[in-house]
Scaffold this active site. Structure first.
Site, PDB file in Angstrom:
ATOM      1  N   GLU A 184      49.779  41.402  25.231  1.00 18.92           N
ATOM      2  CA  GLU A 184      48.603  41.441  24.360  1.00 18.92           C
ATOM      3  C   GLU A 184      47.938  40.066  24.270  1.00 18.92           C
ATOM      4  O   GLU A 184      47.727  39.536  23.181  1.00 18.92           O
ATOM      5  CB  GLU A 184      48.971  41.960  22.967  1.00 18.92           C
ATOM      6  CG  GLU A 184      49.388  43.407  22.926  1.00 18.92           C
ATOM      7  CD  GLU A 184      48.225  44.356  23.162  1.00 18.92           C
ATOM      8  OE1 GLU A 184      47.088  43.980  22.840  1.00 18.92           O
ATOM      9  OE2 GLU A 184      48.481  45.452  23.684  1.00 18.92           O
ATOM     10  N   ASP A 185      47.650  39.473  25.401  1.00 15.87           N
ATOM     11  CA  ASP A 185      46.892  38.225  25.462  1.00 15.87           C
ATOM     12  C   ASP A 185      47.620  37.004  24.922  1.00 15.87           C
ATOM     13  O   ASP A 185      47.011  35.955  24.761  1.00 15.87           O
ATOM     14  CB  ASP A 185      45.545  38.350  24.714  1.00 15.87           C
ATOM     15  CG  ASP A 185      44.595  39.248  25.454  1.00 15.87           C
ATOM     16  OD1 ASP A 185      44.667  39.262  26.683  1.00 15.87           O
ATOM     17  OD2 ASP A 185      43.812  39.930  24.792  1.00 15.87           O
ATOM     18  N   ALA A 186      48.897  37.138  24.605  1.00 13.07           N
ATOM     19  CA  ALA A 186      49.617  35.942  24.152  1.00 13.07           C
ATOM     20  C   ALA A 186      49.842  35.024  25.346  1.00 13.07           C
ATOM     21  O   ALA A 186      49.926  35.480  26.487  1.00 13.07           O
ATOM     22  CB  ALA A 186      50.935  36.331  23.526  1.00 13.07           C
ATOM     23  N   ARG A 369      38.714  43.019  31.247  1.00  8.68           N
ATOM     24  CA  ARG A 369      37.709  42.065  30.742  1.00  8.68           C
ATOM     25  C   ARG A 369      36.698  41.702  31.816  1.00  8.68           C
ATOM     26  O   ARG A 369      35.579  41.291  31.502  1.00  8.68           O
ATOM     27  CB  ARG A 369      38.397  40.790  30.245  1.00  8.68           C
ATOM     28  CG  ARG A 369      38.938  40.847  28.828  1.00  8.68           C
ATOM     29  CD  ARG A 369      39.968  41.889  28.692  1.00  8.68           C
ATOM     30  NE  ARG A 369      40.633  42.031  27.431  1.00  8.68           N
ATOM     31  CZ  ARG A 369      41.591  41.248  26.984  1.00  8.68           C
ATOM     32  NH1 ARG A 369      41.940  40.181  27.635  1.00  8.68           N
ATOM     33  NH2 ARG A 369      42.208  41.524  25.867  1.00  8.68           N
TER      34      ARG A 369
END
Lengths: 577, 318
Positions: A184-186, A369
């Site tokens: 999750e984008d960490a 994205r």
């Protein structure tokens, strides 16, 4: 105020627009351009500046068009594209974007919402704010210790001076999965990079104390020399003899930073100037309420007067922080992520040339994205460091030479011994074996955003409200997190009754009451007789002790005071007393 | 499995040795050993670095913590570090880190009196111990000593002053990167490159040229006399597969075969200057031995059995 007269000949409309702020685009006038001789361009670009930009505007060669005028103009992007119908030519396509979007490299390769996100996020990035930043007295100021200029710049960056006062650092990023703390984008960060100063920041907060001079009765506050011994003196360690905290001192939570006293009586009979010594004062010390377990430093103390001419003392308290798990970072492509974990350098992957990334980003951030600009930034940054020049990525700049093409970048990479696609052969730092895949690795400009967990996270077993004995509300009051009606409904529907019991009573406001089984009203515990007594039955024969939330007991008593009590014996059959 | 020994006898061949740079081959061992050595060099070889700073006067533009952080990152000559004590284990002092066994004191006094900006550098740090001083780069890197004045800590303008006392302590890179003696420690598998000469001869000179140029690093070249493709530098190969892809694209799969020798490694070690690169490797082996001793000692103790009993049973197949 600006008034613009607008004629639209085709529609036979004449508009008068009154505008306060008008965004305009500067465009070259095509008719003028033909008369613009080489001579004039030389004069414009020469340093002695016989002709300036303003001269061209005044001379009608360059014209500002607002949005309404643009509707009636036929604008060519480049000189070569101009036809006989064309009325205007863009001076340069990247000027379509403003400051915020101008900082994004290769924005024309990104999905448009990503650029929009970055425009909002760029304003939250920490960096240098101004050359006088250490003389300013902002109420909150976030600064980066080692700001850098981006390796992949744009023309806008040079024009607005972002390369002089940057807000980020060039991090070597490996796009790979590592440890599972990167979902999750960490992002996974390298501890050694953090030790060496990556992402370090200074947070400066201003605390104000007002020294009230003229109360109604002519008295005023006073600042006293601190006690050096005795009770309470340990909280005044950092005070100077003038009663104010000294710059350079380390300040801890609950330390006093101003030893102020206020008169007890501020109204009524006027006290003469020579009688001020005899009046009573009450302490009005101000204590520092900073984060527990962190060392803050008094940076500066400044005096000024506020609007009612009172002396105002401002304390700037500084705190240097290194990144920790939960701090928010972002690249310049609307790709924000929190730091998921911090890992030792020796566990990080490395290349045979000894390059080890500063942070690892999960590749799942890319497909949905579609931030191709970020990939080109990585590629261009890598070519830039390897050959020692700054690469450019201005918006729509490939045609005019303000952005380097991927082909050219790849060529440089190959010349410097890298793969053309920016991928490197890495070894696992844990096992020493080669990784299964080639890793896309290179420098990306990363911004540290000013949301830091230490100021946002919250947990509590703290204070309670006097009336209900329940935990206080809100983060500011170090309060609890409420299990509200909807949360309660969820737990009920799930059947987690013990959890409800624990959250709503045991961890909140448990209370023991005496109840009379006969009349159903609340009694009391007599410490003299060591047993419960029912005051309405005047005996203690049918008393039971039950636990309930204090707020509930409060409700029972309030209802009873309105002569409409709850009779608890009505529930006798339902509950096991 | 008892009785079977997996002991191997690794060989080291030194290729290049400078004060702050070493390149050597490590053969007849496997990745675990090579990686252990690398990891220990980065994280567990002790050095000395400034750990505590007491600032007396600081009117510079940088704040106290900033300067303290910068001071910590200055490499100090640490030949003594292996024989020094950690200040937490030191019996001779009461933990304030000011005794000769575990710490070194530094002083810095600088004030700018002229209109010219004064650079305060690591040369301005005065050590109480002449064996522990800031690393001097002037002789090794070939800089002109009049120009190179050490690592800049802060710049002062007229009237600004910096006065401080600092205590350096022994530590390891695991606790903070400032104690890491390694600037770069890396290794690669030694590549083994075989050219299929027969197939290579079927190529024209242009094809050979484009084959040689397909590698981003200069691994192959064409012998000007025989016009044969030769391997000039196998270690320049970065396992990028570009030449293999090229061979495939030319319709000649198997033109070259490249393997990684799984039991030989080429190490590159660059030191920060705190200790010599050669000493860094030796110290790393020493530290690694100490760690292995600790494992061996605990192997047959009761505590180890308690701790690893279940794991041991699992390993034995129980």
């Amino acid at each position: 105020m600006m008034i613009r007269l607008l004629t639209m000949s085709r529609m036979r409309i004449f508009e008068v627009l009154r505008l306060l702020v008008l965004g305009c685009n500067s465009l070259a006038f095509v008719k003028g351009l033909t008369t613009l001789t080489q001579y004039k361009i030389e004069k414009l670009t020469s340093l002695d500046g016989i002709h300036t930009f303003q001269d061209f505007v005044r001379g009608g060669l360059i014209e500002y068009l607002d949005v309404n005028e643009q509707n009636n103009a036929l604008i060519a992007l480049y000189e070569g594209e101009a036809t006989s119908e064309t009325t205007h030519i863009e001076i340069e396509p990247f000027t379509i974007l403003g400051v915020c979007a101008g900082l994004i490299p290769y924005p024309h390769h990104n999905q448009s919402p990503r650029n929009t996100y970055q425009c909002a996020m760029g304003k939250q990035a920490m960096g240098s704010i101004a050359y006088n930043q250490f003389s300013r007295m902002d109420s909150v100021l976030y600064l980066l210790l080692y700001p850098q200029r981006p390796l992949l710049t744009t023309r806008t960056i040079e024009l607005v001076g972002y390369d002089k006062l940057g807000a980020g650092q060039n991090a070597t990023v490996a796009v790979m999965s590592y440890s599972g703390y990167d979902i999750e984008d960490a992002i996974v960060m390298n501890k050694s990079s953090l030790d060496r100063g990556f992402g370090r920041c200074i947070v400066m907060k201003s605390y104000t104390a007002i020294y009230q001079k003229n109360y109604e009765n002519g008295t005023s506050d006073r600042v006293l020399r601190p006690q050096r011994t005795g009770p309470g003196s340990e909280r005044m360690q950092i005070l100077d003899d003038d009663g104010l905290a000294a710059p350079g001192e380390i300040i801890k939570p609950n330390d006093i930073y101003i030893n102020k006293e206020s008169p007890i009586h501020t109204t009524g009979q006027r006290v003469p100037a020579d009688g001020q010594q005899d009046i009573g004062y009450k302490p009005a010390k101000q204590t520092f309420k900073g984060p527990e377990g962190e060392s803050c430093v008094v940076d500066r103390v400044a005096f000024c007067s506020d609007k009612s001419e009172n002396l105002c003392i401002k304390f700037i308290i500084r705190h240097t922080r290194r990144p920790e798990v939960g701090d928010k970072f972002s690249s310049r492509h609307g790709q924000k992520g929190v730091c998921g974990t911090i890992i030792q350098q020796e566990d990080f992957p490395f290349s045979e040339t000894g390059i080890c990334p500063d942070l690892i980003m999960n590749p799942h951030g890319f497909p949905s994205r579609m931030t191709i600009g970020k990939m080109i930034e990585l590629l261009g940054g890598k070519a830039g460091v390897s050959c020692g020049r700054f690469y450019y990525g201005s918006a729509f700049g490939e045609a005019s030479g303000h952005a380097d093409r991927v082909e050219a970048i790849s060529e440089t990479l190959v010349k410097r011994g890298f793969s053309y696609n920016g991928k490197d052969f890495l070894y696992s730092g844990i096992t020493g074996c080669p990784l299964q895949a080639y890793i896309f690795m290179g420098p990306i400009y990363y911004q540290k955003l000013k949301h830091m967990v230490r100021f946002s996270s919250h947990y509590s077993s703290g204070p309670r409200v006097m009336l209900t004995r329940q935990p206080t509300e809100g983060r500011a009051g170090n309060g609890g997190l409420r299990v509200g009606e909807m949360e309660r409904d969820c737990l009920i529907s799930y059947g987690a009754s013990l959890l409800i019991f624990e959250r709503l009573m045991i961890s909140s406001d448990p209370f023991e009451v005496q109840v009379c089984r006969k009349c159903g009203l609340l009694g009391y515990f007599s410490h003299m007789l060591k047993r419960g007594i029912c005051s309405s039955c005047s005996n203690g024969d049918n008393i039971s002790m039950i636990k309930l939330p204090y707020a509930c007991k409060l409700l029972f008593q309030k209802r009873a005071s309105f002569e409409n009590p709850f009779y608890l014996n009505e529930f006798m059959d339902t509950f096991d007393w | 499995m008892e009785g079977v020994s997996y002991q191997r006898f690794p060989k080291v061949k030194i290729r290049e040795l400078k004060d702050d740079y070493a390149k050597f081959e490590l053969r007849d061992t496997d990745a675990s050993m090579a990686n252990a050595l690398r990891r220990v060099m980065i994280a567990e070889v002790p050095t000395i670095a400034i750990d505590l700073v007491e600032i007396e006067v600081n009117s510079s533009v940088l704040n106290d913590e900033f300067i303290a952080h910068r001071l910590g990152l200055i490499p100090l000559t640490s030949e003594r570090a292996m024989s020094m004590r950690f200040s937490r284990d030191c019996d001779a002092c009461d933990g304030d880190g000011q005794c000769e066994f575990c710490s070194v004191e530094f002083h810095l006094r600088a004030k700018c009196m002229t209109d010219q900006t004064l650079d305060v550098t690591s040369k301005d740090l005065y050590s109480s111990d002449h064996t522990v001083v800031p690393v001097d780069f002037t002789d090794s890197a070939g800089y002109d000593s009049s120009e190179q004045r050490g690592i800049i800590i802060v710049k002062l303008r007229r009237g600004q002053e910096l006065r401080l006392r600092a205590i350096a302590r022994k530590g390891i890179g695991k606790d903070h990167a400032k104690w890491s003696p390694a600037a770069t420690v890396t290794f690669m598998y030694e590549p083994e490159i075989h050219i299929n000469e027969d197939m290579m001869e079927t190529l024209t000179l242009e094809e050979k040229q484009s084959f040689v140029e397909s590698s981003p690093t200069r691994v192959f070249d064409i012998d000007p006399n025989t016009q044969q493709v030769v391997v000039v530098d196998p270690e320049a190969y970065t396992y990028d597969d570009e030449v293999l892809k090229k061979a495939e694209a030319m319709g000649k799969p198997g033109l070259v075969e490249i393997y990684a020798k799984e039991d030989s490694f080429i190490f590159t070690v660059e030191s920060t200057g705190a200790i010599k690169a050669s000493q860094l490797v030796l110290n790393a082996i020493e530290v690694l031995k100490q760690k292995l001793d600790a494992v061996r000692l605990s192997e047959d103790t009761v505590e180890a059995d308690d701790q690893f009993g279940e794991l041991g049973a699992h390993m034995r197949g129980g």
